[in-house]
Design an enzyme around this catalytic site. Structure first.
Site, PDB file in Angstrom:
ATOM      1  N   ASP A 253      65.971  78.927  48.632  1.00 12.31           N
ATOM      2  CA  ASP A 253      67.372  78.510  48.650  1.00 12.31           C
ATOM      3  C   ASP A 253      68.237  79.564  49.333  1.00 12.31           C
ATOM      4  OD1 ASP A 253      66.685  76.245  46.861  1.00 12.31           O
ATOM      5  OD2 ASP A 253      66.402  77.843  45.400  1.00 12.31           O
TER       6      ASP A 253
ATOM      7  N   HIS B 177      66.809  76.702  40.136  1.00 10.95           N
ATOM      8  CA  HIS B 177      66.261  76.143  41.377  1.00 10.95           C
ATOM      9  C   HIS B 177      66.232  74.623  41.212  1.00 10.95           C
ATOM     10  CE1 HIS B 177      63.962  75.529  44.968  1.00 10.95           C
ATOM     11  NE2 HIS B 177      62.963  74.989  44.282  1.00 10.95           N
TER      12      HIS B 177
END
Length: 350
Positions: A176, A204
């Site tokens: 990410d 996440h």
């Protein structure tokens, strides 16, 4: 005389033995992420160009024939650092005396599966792996959890390995982080290495918060804030965040498979930073045990923070100013993690 001594030194140096091999286990080793990952580990991109490796490939029994093919390919790469490859379906073999564990394998969410069902299946997997780490691994082992839901899986593994310090466990939010860097870089027309200090806060999942309020962009040799470089606050607070949050789903929609190449690259980045440290004045994102943090995040979670690493020890970058916009998003992703944790703990106690 000096020339002779120099020559003798060069000969001794040339024939000196390399370092002792380190043992690295990768779970889910027959899967597509591992297939993109193993070559980079074995050729020295992660643990160093002079660090011999023993790779242990752990997967479920039906995947052993596939693992045999992976072993053959690794052998055929003729990599000088790769001393041994051990395929196995037994945790007592997979986790024996390991220095690093990369836990990629997990139960994927299937069509029609409730999130609680996914959590229940993964609690069983990561409880077993945590117990195996506790029993067989070195107490200094560094454990990276990749399999989703990564934060909560990491927490379960840690709780199931009480003799290993909680600080030795982390989960992957570097993918990410890399996605966020890339989006800002493309928007500014610079290479991704010109962007630093983005932050992924929290889980996440699609509640994660990609934050660039503290990020810097090098534009034409001058370092400016990401907001000054992008010059589009609405994009940074809107489409940028949703693009990073939903990038995994977009990849699946496009290629009918989940992210593999980019996930493998992020795993390499994460583990290399643990081994060698972060650059001076820079921080990265990783999910770590939330205890005593200065950001008001509930404790007993694995939560993604801005992190600096030195001597294989991480620390949260404390004291960054947080505005109301960021506070709300940080709290929202923490609330999801609390709910995940509480559900998982119910399963763990059964």
């Amino acid at each position: 005389m000096l020339t002779l001594l120099t020559s003798m030194y060069m000969v001794v140096r040339a024939i000196s033995p390399q370092a002792e091999p380190i043992r690295v286990v990768v779970t889910g080793a027959a899967g597509q992420i591992a297939y993109s990952l193993l070559f980079s580990i074995a050729k020295g991109d992660v643990f160093g160009k002079d660090q011999p490796i023993i790779l242990i490939l752990l997967d479920i029994p039906p995947m052993l024939p596939v693992l045999d093919g992976v072993v053959m390919e690794l052998q055929d790469c003729a990599l000088p650092l790769l001393r041994e490859v051990i395929p196995t379906d037994k945790v007592e073999v997979g986790f024996k005396d390991i220095d690093a564990a990369i836990l990629v394998g997990s139960m994927p969410r299937k069509e029609g599966m409730e999130r609680k069902d996914l959590l229940k299946a993964n609690v069983a997997i990561f409880k077993t792996q945590g117990q195996a780490l506790d029993k067989y691994a070195k107490k200094t082992v560094k454990v990276l959890v990749v399999g989703n839901p990564a934060n909560t899986n990491c927490l379960i593994a840690s709780k199931s390995a009480p003799s290993i310090p909680k600080e030795n466990f982390s989960c992957l939010t570097r993918l990410d982080h890399n996605r966020a860097c890339s989006q800002v870089a493309m928007r500014c027309g610079v290479s991704s290495d010109k962007v630093k200090n983005v932050i992924i806060w929290g889980n996440h999942s699609s509640t994660q918060y990609p934050d660039v309020h503290h990020a810097k962009v090098n534009v034409s040799g001058s370092e400016v804030s990401a907001y000054d470089a992008v010059k589009n606050d609405a994009w940074l607070r809107g489409d940028f965040i949703s693009t990073v949050q939903l990038r995994g789903a977009a990849v699946i929609k496009a290629r009918k498979l989940s992210s593999a190449m980019s996930a493998a690259k992020a795993i390499c980045d994460h583990m290399r930073d643990i081994w060698f440290g972060t650059k001076e004045g820079e921080f990265i994102s990783m999910g770590v045990y939330a205890a005593g943090n200065s950001y008001g995040i509930p404790e007993d979670l694995i939560y993604s923070f801005p992190i600096q690493i030195k001597n294989k020890t991480w620390k949260v970058v404390d004291g960054l100013p947080i505005n109301d916009f960021s506070r709300a998003k940080m709290d929202a992703t923490a609330a999801e993690l609390v709910e995940e944790r509480d559900t998982a703990m119910d399963f763990l106690s059964q």
